[in-house]
Design a protein around this motif. Structure first.
Motif, PDB file in Angstrom:
ATOM      1  N   VAL A  41       1.120  -0.826   0.216  1.00  0.00           N
ATOM      2  CA  VAL A  41       0.132   0.086   0.434  1.00  0.00           C
ATOM      3  C   VAL A  41       0.925   1.326  -0.053  1.00  0.00           C
ATOM      4  CG1 VAL A  41      -1.814   0.956   1.275  1.00  0.00           C
ATOM      5  CG2 VAL A  41      -1.874  -1.330   1.150  1.00  0.00           C
ATOM      6  N   ASP A  42       1.361   1.311   0.803  1.00  0.00           N
ATOM      7  CA  ASP A  42       3.117   2.017   0.610  1.00  0.00           C
ATOM      8  C   ASP A  42       3.425   2.822  -1.294  1.00  0.00           C
ATOM      9  OD1 ASP A  42       3.394   2.924   3.230  1.00  0.00           O
ATOM     10  OD2 ASP A  42       4.704   1.604   3.738  1.00  0.00           O
ATOM     11  N   ASP A  43       3.847   1.731  -1.812  1.00  0.00           N
ATOM     12  CA  ASP A  43       3.991   1.648  -2.649  1.00  0.00           C
ATOM     13  C   ASP A  43       2.807   2.028  -3.602  1.00  0.00           C
ATOM     14  OD1 ASP A  43       7.225   0.144  -2.259  1.00  0.00           O
ATOM     15  OD2 ASP A  43       5.543  -1.821  -3.146  1.00  0.00           O
ATOM     16  N   LEU A  44       1.676   1.747  -4.036  1.00  0.00           N
ATOM     17  CA  LEU A  44       0.614   2.491  -4.295  1.00  0.00           C
ATOM     18  C   LEU A  44      -0.127   3.630  -3.847  1.00  0.00           C
ATOM     19  CD1 LEU A  44      -1.476   1.677  -6.084  1.00  0.00           C
ATOM     20  CD2 LEU A  44      -3.157   0.778  -3.803  1.00  0.00           C
ATOM     21  N   GLY A  60     -10.567  -0.582   1.438  1.00  0.00           N
ATOM     22  CA  GLY A  60      -9.835  -1.468   3.062  1.00  0.00           C
ATOM     23  C   GLY A  60      -9.292  -2.349   3.404  1.00  0.00           C
ATOM     24  N   SER A  61      -8.539  -2.526   2.187  1.00  0.00           N
ATOM     25  CA  SER A  61      -6.854  -2.736   1.834  1.00  0.00           C
ATOM     26  C   SER A  61      -6.508  -3.298   0.557  1.00  0.00           C
ATOM     27  CB  SER A  61      -7.375  -4.302   2.470  1.00  0.00           C
ATOM     28  OG  SER A  61      -8.246  -5.169   0.893  1.00  0.00           O
ATOM     29  N   ARG A  62      -5.146  -4.056   0.581  1.00  0.00           N
ATOM     30  CA  ARG A  62      -4.642  -3.655  -1.004  1.00  0.00           C
ATOM     31  C   ARG A  62      -5.524  -4.613  -2.216  1.00  0.00           C
ATOM     32  NH1 ARG A  62      -0.776  -7.014  -3.417  1.00  0.00           N
ATOM     33  NH2 ARG A  62      -1.466  -8.075  -1.779  1.00  0.00           N
ATOM     34  N   GLU A  63      -6.074  -6.107  -1.043  1.00  0.00           N
ATOM     35  CA  GLU A  63      -6.737  -7.165  -2.326  1.00  0.00           C
ATOM     36  C   GLU A  63      -7.735  -6.157  -2.846  1.00  0.00           C
ATOM     37  OE1 GLU A  63      -3.893  -8.566   0.296  1.00  0.00           O
ATOM     38  OE2 GLU A  63      -5.313  -7.670   1.612  1.00  0.00           O
ATOM     39  N   GLU A  64      -8.623  -5.227  -1.745  1.00  0.00           N
ATOM     40  CA  GLU A  64     -10.201  -4.597  -1.965  1.00  0.00           C
ATOM     41  C   GLU A  64      -9.452  -3.670  -3.526  1.00  0.00           C
ATOM     42  OE1 GLU A  64     -12.694  -2.507  -0.062  1.00  0.00           O
ATOM     43  OE2 GLU A  64     -12.314  -4.647   1.476  1.00  0.00           O
ATOM     44  N   VAL A  65      -7.989  -3.385  -3.545  1.00  0.00           N
ATOM     45  CA  VAL A  65      -7.930  -2.364  -4.720  1.00  0.00           C
ATOM     46  C   VAL A  65      -7.460  -3.247  -5.334  1.00  0.00           C
ATOM     47  CG1 VAL A  65      -6.254  -0.814  -6.052  1.00  0.00           C
ATOM     48  CG2 VAL A  65      -6.870  -0.943  -3.493  1.00  0.00           C
ATOM     49  N   LEU A  66      -6.817  -4.082  -5.999  1.00  0.00           N
ATOM     50  CA  LEU A  66      -6.540  -5.539  -6.389  1.00  0.00           C
ATOM     51  C   LEU A  66      -7.845  -5.780  -7.234  1.00  0.00           C
ATOM     52  CD1 LEU A  66      -3.830  -7.378  -5.259  1.00  0.00           C
ATOM     53  CD2 LEU A  66      -3.434  -6.147  -7.184  1.00  0.00           C
ATOM     54  N   LEU A  67      -8.551  -5.645  -6.685  1.00  0.00           N
ATOM     55  CA  LEU A  67     -10.436  -6.468  -7.083  1.00  0.00           C
ATOM     56  C   LEU A  67     -11.011  -5.561  -7.538  1.00  0.00           C
ATOM     57  CD1 LEU A  67     -11.618  -9.204  -6.436  1.00  0.00           C
ATOM     58  CD2 LEU A  67     -13.210  -7.991  -4.555  1.00  0.00           C
TER      59      LEU A  67
END
Length: 157
Positions: A41-44, A60-67
């Motif tokens: 998330v820091d990179d993002l 809510g999470s890095r995974e939600e961004v990926l989704l």
């Protein structure tokens, strides 16, 4: 590519929409280098020009961004298939060509798609997972019916 400049707090709906879009664009850029989503998330946040906490205001999470990135890419694929199906005299070959063109121009799509099950099982809220599954399922059902009609002899599924 240098990180984007850090922006002020978004207050208006269109600013919030732009902020969310910036996070998704940053994730798409990172996925081109790490197709399995191996970034933090820091990179993002750095790539989007935002504070890490700001990313968590929108996802809510890095995974939600990926989704969300996968859902966006799936929509683009489905749009390309719709265009192929709406062309004069569509064929199985034209639909296949549209698919191959999309996959060549978005090499991160299949690795991300392959990881969706584990993404859904890790750090994705129930609401986000359900919204993703319902939207994807509805669009797939519509496309599958159209493709089945195009391909004589294909069993309904």
């Amino acid at each position: 590519m240098p990180p984007a400049p850090v922006l002020r707090r978004a207050r208006l709906p269109e600013d919030k929409s732009q902020r969310r879009a910036a996070i998704l664009r940053a994730a798409e850029g990172l996925l081109r280098r790490a197709p399995m989503g191996a970034f933090s998330v820091d990179d993002l946040a750095r790539r989007a020009g935002l504070a890490k906490g700001t990313v968590y205001l929108y996802f809510g999470s890095r995974e939600e961004v990926l989704l969300a990135v996968h859902a966006r890419r799936a929509k683009q694929l489905f749009d390309a298939l719709e265009r192929a199906l709406e062309a004069p005299a569509p064929s199985a070959q034209s639909v296949a060509r549209a698919t191959v063109r999309f996959l060549r121009s978005h090499p991160e799509f299949l690795p991300l798609a392959a990881g969706c099950r584990s993404i859904l099982e890790n750090n994705v809220g129930t609401e986000a997972a359900l919204a993703y599954k319902l939207a994807l399922g509805a669009r797939l059902a519509s496309l599958c019916a159209r493709i089945a009609a195009l391909l004589a002899g294909l069993a309904p599924a």
